[in-house]
Design a protein around this motif. Structure first.
Motif, short mmCIF file in Angstrom:
data_model
loop_
_atom_site.label_atom_id
_atom_site.label_comp_id
_atom_site.label_asym_id
_atom_site.label_seq_id
_atom_site.Cartn_x
_atom_site.Cartn_y
_atom_site.Cartn_z
N ALA A 22 0.94 -0.79 -0.15
CA ALA A 22 0.55 -0.26 -0.18
C ALA A 22 1.22 1.35 -0.05
N ALA A 23 2.09 0.94 0.95
CA ALA A 23 2.81 2.48 1.03
C ALA A 23 3.41 2.73 -0.88
N ALA A 24 3.75 1.23 -1.09
CA ALA A 24 4.45 1.61 -2.55
C ALA A 24 3.27 2.27 -3.75
N LEU A 25 2.15 2.20 -2.88
CA LEU A 25 1.18 2.21 -4.24
C LEU A 25 0.98 3.98 -4.16
N LEU A 26 1.25 4.76 -3.12
CA LEU A 26 1.31 5.70 -2.99
C LEU A 26 2.65 6.82 -2.71
N ASN A 27 3.51 5.94 -2.93
CA ASN A 27 5.15 6.24 -3.51
C ASN A 27 5.43 6.99 -2.38
N MET A 28 5.24 6.13 -0.67
CA MET A 28 5.44 6.70 0.74
C MET A 28 5.81 5.29 1.18
N THR A 29 6.82 5.39 2.44
CA THR A 29 7.14 4.51 2.75
C THR A 29 5.93 4.05 4.10
N GLN A 30 6.68 2.71 4.36
CA GLN A 30 5.58 1.84 5.56
C GLN A 30 5.28 2.96 7.11
N PRO A 31 6.58 3.49 7.47
CA PRO A 31 6.28 4.21 8.95
C PRO A 31 5.25 5.27 8.46
N PRO A 32 5.01 6.44 7.63
CA PRO A 32 4.16 7.38 7.79
C PRO A 32 2.42 6.29 7.62
N LEU A 33 2.88 5.68 6.64
CA LEU A 33 1.41 4.82 6.36
C LEU A 33 0.86 4.46 7.76
N SER A 34 1.37 3.51 8.32
CA SER A 34 0.72 3.01 9.50
C SER A 34 0.59 4.38 10.49
#
Length: 302
Positions: A22-34
Motif C-alpha cells: 500500500a505504501a509503495a502504491l502511494l509512493n511513500m514508505t511504510q512507517p508514515p502510512l502506518s
C-alpha cells in the motif's frame, strides 16, 4: 473532520491488505502510512485493522468504513474535476433573456451550437421584452440578454448579432394591399398600431424618428408592447403597423405584409452582458455566441 490523506492511506491498505505494498502504491514508505492509519483510527475511535504478525485484515468496523471511504475519495475527485472544469467555463449555469423575435431562429440555433461545444453548461431561458431584460440585469436574474439596443442605467456591453428589415402589416383587403411595396407617405393619417413608448421603446423611438424624417403624420389608434397583439389588432382591421420581418412567422390569417419602398435602417438585435461579469460559464457561452454569429454572418443568407 476526516483527513482525506488518512482516508486514502486506509483505502490503499484495505485494498492491498499489506502495508508495504500500500505504501509503495502511494509512493511513500511504510512507517508514515502506518502512522496515518493510526491517526485515522484514533479520530474515529475504532480499530480498522486486525494486525497479526505481518498480516492484516479488516475489522468489522473497517469493512463498514471502506465502502464510505471509497465513495468519499471518489466524491472528492469528482469535486476537484468539476471545479477545474467550471474555472474554464466548461460547466455551470447561464441565464439567458431573449425577446420573442430572437426565439424563432437566433436562440434555437445558438442553443444547438452550445449543446455541441459546451454540453455541461445548463442554459436557463427567460422570454422578456427588451426593457424587462434591462430590469432583469439590474436584479441579477439574467446573465446574457438578446434584445433590441435600448439605453440602460446598467453598465452593459452590447454587441450587434443580427439585423432584419422592417415591413408594413396590413389588414387583408386594405387598399394598400394592392401595392407590392409601401411608401411611408402612404401611411399618412392611417390608423396606426404603435409600439408602446416605454415597453416598446426601441421600436417606438425608431418609428417616430422615421415618420418625422418623412413628414408623415401618425394617427395612433392604439399603443401595444408585443408584436402578436399588434398583429391581432391589425387583423381585426383596427389599423396598420410596422414590424420587424420576423413577425411574418406568426402566420396570422387575414394579415398581409409589404416591404417598405423607402430606405429604412433595419431592426437590430444585440447581445448584452454586464461589464462586471466574471462567471466563467457565462464568459464561455458569450464567446461561443460571438463566434457563432460571426460564422453565420460570413456564411450569409441560406
Amino acid at each position: 473532520m476526516l483527513d482525506l490523506g488518512q482516508v486514502r492511506c486506509f483505502v490503499a491498505a484495505a485494498t492491498e491488505l499489506n502495508f508495504r505494498r500500500a505504501a509503495a502504491l502511494l509512493n511513500m514508505t511504510q512507517p508514515p502510512l502506518s502512522r496515518q492509519i493510526q491517526l485515522l483510527e484514533h479520530n474515529l475511535g475504532v480499530e480498522l485493522f486486525e494486525r497479526i504478525g505481518r498480516t492484516v485484515k479488516l475489522t468489522t468496523e473497517g469493512r463498514i468504513f471502506l465502502a464510505d471511504a471509497i465513495r468519499l475519495l471518489n466524491l472528492a475527485e469528482q469535486a476537484e474535476t468539476t471545479v477545474r472544469r467550471a474555472s474554464k467555463g466548461k460547466t455551470g449555469r447561464v441565464r439567458v433573456g431573449f425577446t420573442g423575435a430572437a426565439g424563432y431562429e437566433l436562440i434555437p440555433e445558438l442553443l444547438a451550437a452550445a449543446r455541441q461545444a459546451l454540453p455541461d453548461i445548463d442554459v436557463v431561458l427567460f422570454e422578456l421584452i427588451s426593457v424587462a431584460q434591462i430590469e432583469a440585469f439590474y436584479a441579477n436574474t439574467i446573465d446574457l440578454g438578446f434584445m433590441r439596443p435600448v439605453s440602460s442605467r446598467q453598465q452593459l456591453e452590447m454587441q450587434l448579432v443580427a439585423e432584419e428589415a422592417l415591413v408594413v402589416a396590413l389588414p387583408q383587403g386594405h387598399p394598400l394591399c394592392a401595392h407590392q411595396q409601401i411608401e411611408l407617405k402612404q401611411l399618412n393619417n392611417q390608423p396606426f398600431i404603435m409600439h408602446a413608448p416605454v415597453q416598446g421603446k426601441y421600436f417606438y423611438d425608431r418609428l417616430m424618428g422615421i415618420f418625422a424624417s418623412q413628414d408623415v403624420q401618425v394617427n395612433i389608434a392604439q399603443y401595444i408592447d408585443q408584436s402578436p397583439t399588434i398583429l391581432s389588432l391589425v387583423r381585426a382591421g383596427l389599423g396598420v403597423s410596422i414590424l420587424p420581418s420576423s413577425a411574418q412567422r406568426f402566420h396570422y390569417d387575414n394579415v398581409a405584409f409589404r416591404p417598405i419602398a423607402d430606405v429604412v435602417a433595419p431592426a437590430e438585435m444585440s447581445m448584452a452582458w454586464r461589464t462586471d461579469q466574471d462567471n466563467p460559464a457565462v464568459n464561455a457561452f458569450r464567446l461561443l455566441a460571438i463566434e457563432h454569429f460571426a460564422n453565420k454572418q460570413r456564411a450569409g443568407p441560406g
